[in-house]
Write a protein that holds these residues in place. Structure first.
Motif, PDB file in Angstrom:
ATOM      1  N   LEU B  59      -5.740   6.453   2.491  1.00  0.00           N
ATOM      2  CA  LEU B  59      -4.748   5.886   3.376  1.00  0.00           C
ATOM      3  C   LEU B  59      -3.205   5.909   2.615  1.00  0.00           C
ATOM      4  N   ILE B 114      -9.869   1.115  -0.632  1.00  0.00           N
ATOM      5  CA  ILE B 114      -8.959  -0.039  -0.675  1.00  0.00           C
ATOM      6  C   ILE B 114      -7.603   0.209  -1.524  1.00  0.00           C
ATOM      7  N   PHE B 115      -7.878   1.075  -2.443  1.00  0.00           N
ATOM      8  CA  PHE B 115      -6.682   1.330  -3.461  1.00  0.00           C
ATOM      9  C   PHE B 115      -5.674   2.052  -2.560  1.00  0.00           C
ATOM     10  N   THR B 116      -6.032   3.116  -1.828  1.00  0.00           N
ATOM     11  CA  THR B 116      -4.975   3.775  -1.125  1.00  0.00           C
ATOM     12  C   THR B 116      -4.380   2.943   0.127  1.00  0.00           C
ATOM     13  N   LEU B 117      -5.419   2.014   0.565  1.00  0.00           N
ATOM     14  CA  LEU B 117      -4.674   0.922   1.664  1.00  0.00           C
ATOM     15  C   LEU B 117      -3.509   0.262   1.056  1.00  0.00           C
ATOM     16  N   GLY B 118      -3.492  -0.006  -0.175  1.00  0.00           N
ATOM     17  CA  GLY B 118      -2.640  -0.756  -0.556  1.00  0.00           C
ATOM     18  C   GLY B 118      -1.423  -0.365  -1.289  1.00  0.00           C
ATOM     19  N   LEU B 119      -1.680   1.205  -1.552  1.00  0.00           N
ATOM     20  CA  LEU B 119      -0.750   1.751  -2.318  1.00  0.00           C
ATOM     21  C   LEU B 119       0.534   1.852  -1.908  1.00  0.00           C
ATOM     22  N   GLU B 121       2.140   0.000  -0.117  1.00  0.00           N
ATOM     23  CA  GLU B 121       2.755  -1.406   0.123  1.00  0.00           C
ATOM     24  C   GLU B 121       3.129  -1.721  -1.458  1.00  0.00           C
ATOM     25  N   LEU B 122       2.236  -1.209  -2.228  1.00  0.00           N
ATOM     26  CA  LEU B 122       2.591  -1.508  -3.648  1.00  0.00           C
ATOM     27  C   LEU B 122       3.759  -0.671  -4.306  1.00  0.00           C
ATOM     28  N   GLN B 125       6.982  -2.278  -2.451  1.00  0.00           N
ATOM     29  CA  GLN B 125       7.117  -3.691  -3.410  1.00  0.00           C
ATOM     30  C   GLN B 125       8.308  -3.104  -4.532  1.00  0.00           C
ATOM     31  N   ILE B 126       7.583  -2.108  -5.340  1.00  0.00           N
ATOM     32  CA  ILE B 126       8.251  -1.734  -6.500  1.00  0.00           C
ATOM     33  C   ILE B 126       9.857  -1.057  -6.102  1.00  0.00           C
ATOM     34  N   TRP B 129      11.891  -4.050  -5.354  1.00  0.00           N
ATOM     35  CA  TRP B 129      12.404  -4.566  -6.370  1.00  0.00           C
ATOM     36  C   TRP B 129      13.393  -3.946  -7.302  1.00  0.00           C
ATOM     37  N   MET B 232       1.805   2.315   8.888  1.00  0.00           N
ATOM     38  CA  MET B 232       1.115   3.082  10.265  1.00  0.00           C
ATOM     39  C   MET B 232       1.222   4.710  10.084  1.00  0.00           C
TER      40      MET B 232
END
Lengths: 288, 311
Positions: B59, B114-119, B121-122, B125-126, B129, B232
């Motif tokens: 993902l 799981i890791f790619t799901l949040g990648l 978003e991660l 965020q960076i 920031w 998406m």
């Protein structure tokens, strides 16, 4: 000190959510990616009862829990059991379960958007300051954490002291062998899945007392719960609680010291370290 | 190369040449749809290159896509030419994919999902920031590149991806991946370095998505983290590829074309119901089309052939 206590309070609530997911993944072997949506639904219920009828969220959980239990049981029996039967291997079941629960997750986001709109929702419940060790904290956070600790403790006792709990732990360790000693694996898997959903929804009701939620925040909580479950070890209650407290502390630390926008990044950093050094979980034993 | 290969190759070349004529029609609407379809075709095909044989659901497409978009935008702002930024995007995408792969692909598939799901978003965020720290808001990408140029570039990249997929399918790497997908244990016992094979292919797929992001940067004109890293996108790519079928190289495009048209129609008339559509699509794939349109077509073909054999 401030960070320590806020972090522990947050971690206590995380523990509850992650516990729900751990029951679903550790025992029913379903990686439920719609977990966060149940949390948001629980939050919605608490919000609705509070604004419409001034019902305290602490009472709402007694309505939310049986409802979520029934709904999750239905989902497991109707949608997921056929997949369990059809799967030839653990890997295939995982892929199917992931896709199905993604579908469910999007469906429930869609339904919640249609019902409640895309606005953030929050309400003010027990937003009074309390003093702990010289620092000031919000009473609602404290209440939520205490309730979470009580529920986690109850679950832990049930899993470790009752016969049903022992059967469930047996399934978590060895699903195939559990059948040989006369444990009804399909029935208990459904039970564990439903119970996990109920626990998560209750966690959502508690979290909604102090966090602002909206229909699409579910996935963030799913992610956090997943990180906690993997860090604590699949099917391990004690590991889940420790991992949740660690994550709560880390997030609070990052949010106060560096930037509140980087909480997920912090959770991920922890996740990567775990994957690299202890992929079997904090207390897990190495398997072959 | 056998006669069958030549046949396939020439049919693909003719189709590609036909597709390349689309901008000559001069219709802006068709061209816009064409760019979208070409974009999803490249993304879904390169996704299927990795996920088809290995059954690992990635993902991370949105993360690589956004990375490429930012790479091009930042490069142009700092005086690099557009053509220089694409190879940089490719290298960067491959590098990130390699790191993610090394951390997660040694373990079971769930960790990877799981890791790619949040990648994305991660990364979002960076980037947000970093922008807050540097005090910059968004980025303007001002180039001479038109929609038709983007379309042709995507077609070229698509042709490359198909060629690469075809070559990988015939190579030792492709053979190794098919064994891993069937039974990883067997693969390991027959001396295949499973982690290396998976990471390598994931890098190919990540680099492609990153280049696509770079190519589409001029289309957006103004870029900010929330537009570049839309989660998406990852889900759409997964749905389209699985809907078409990942067992064949040409499978994803069979899913991309109808789904893009459906998606455009639904988002135009019921913009609030798109998440419902996504949810339904996942369920349809799992319960009704586990092998995609390709599986459906092949099942039909087999039945027709069988009936002829009896007659």
């Amino acid at each position: 000190m401030d960070i320590l206590i806020t972090g522990l309070l947050l971690g206590g609530t995380y523990a509850l959510i992650a516990m729900g997911l751990n029951l679903q993944y550790g025992i029913a072997r379903i990686m439920n990616l719609a977990n966060g949506e149940f949390l948001v639904a629980g939050g919605f219920a608490a919000f609705w009862f509070y604004t419409a009828g001034q019902v305290s969220p602490l009472l709402t959980i007694f309505i939310v829990a049986p409802l979520a239990f029934a709904l999750n049981w239905l989902i497991y029996v109707v949608m997921l059991r056929p997949l369990v039967r059809r799967a030839k291997s653990r890997g295939q079941l995982e892929v199917d379960a992931i896709l199905t629960t993604f579908g469910l997750s999007f469906l429930s986001v869609g339904v919640m958007l249609a019902l409640f709109g895309g606005d953030y929702f929050s309400y003010s419940y027990l937003a009074r300051p309390v003093q702990i060790l010289g620092d000031t904290f919000a009473l609602n956070r404290l209440t939520a954490a205490v309730a979470a600790v009580l529920i986690c403790g109850g679950l832990w006792l049930w899993l470790n002291r009752s016969r049903a709990g022992m059967s469930i732990r047996a399934i978590a360790v060895a699903p195939d062998s559990a059948r040989l000693v006369g444990i009804d694996v399909p029935r208990l898997s459904a039970l564990a899945f439903a119970l996990g959903g109920a626990v998560t929804a209750v966690g959502g009701s508690l979290i909604s007392t102090f966090l602002t939620l909206d229909a699409s925040t579910g996935v963030l909580f799913t992610l956090k719960a997943l990180v906690i479950v993997i860090m604590g070890g699949v099917g391990d209650v004690r590991g889940t609680i420790v991992a949740a407290l660690m994550l709560g502390l880390l997030e609070t630390f990052v949010a106060t010291v560096i930037d509140p926008g980087l909480t997920l990044a912090a959770a991920y950093l922890m996740f990567v370290l775990i994957l690299l050094f202890r992929p079997q979980g904090l207390f897990g034993r190495k398997t072959a | 190369m056998s006669a069958r290969d030549w046949q396939g190759l020439s049919i693909s070349a003719v189709l590609l040449a036909l597709a390349a004529c689309l901008p000559l029609l001069g219709d802006d609407y068709y061209l816009t749809i064409g760019v979208t379809i070409a974009m999803y075709t490249v993304l879904a095909t390169s996704w299927a290159l990795f996920s088809g044989p290995t059954h690992y659901i990635s993902l991370a497409t949105a993360a690589f896509f956004g990375l490429g978009t930012y790479c091009t935008a930042l490069g142009i702002e700092n005086g690099l030419s557009y053509w220089m930024t694409l190879p940089i995007a490719a290298v960067l995408g491959a590098l990130v994919a390699g790191l993610v792969g090394i951390a997660t692909l040694r373990l079971s598939g769930v960790y990877f999902v799981i890791f790619t799901l949040g990648l994305s978003e991660l990364v979002r965020q960076i980037v947000t920031w970093a922008q807050n720290v540097s005090g910059q808001k968004g980025l303007y990408v001002l180039t001479e590149i038109t929609e038709a140029h983007i379309y042709w570039q995507l077609l070229g990249l698509g042709a490359l991806v198909y060629l690469a997929g075809w070559a990988i399918g015939r190579s030792r790497l492709g053979f190794a991946l098919r064994i891993i997908g069937d039974d990883e244990e067997v693969a390991r016992h027959s001396g295949i370095n499973t982690a290396r094979a998976k990471v390598l292919l994931f890098m190919v797929s990540g680099a492609t998505a990153s280049v696509v992001g770079g190519m589409l940067a001029p289309r957006y004109i103004y870029i900010e983290p929330s537009t570049a890293f839309t989660p998406m996108l990852s889900f759409l790519v997964v749905i389209m590829a699985l809907l078409g079928g990942v067992g064949r190289l040409w499978g994803p495009i069979v899913g991309v074309i109808p789904f893009t048209l459906l998606w455009e129609a639904i988002s135009a008339s019921f913009p609030n119901q798109t998440t419902l559509l996504l949810g339904f699509s996942f369920l349809v794939i799992v319960y009704l089309l586990p092998r995609g349109f390709v599986g459906l077509l092949e099942g039909l073909r087999r039945r027709v052939l069988q009936r002829e054999a009896y007659a």
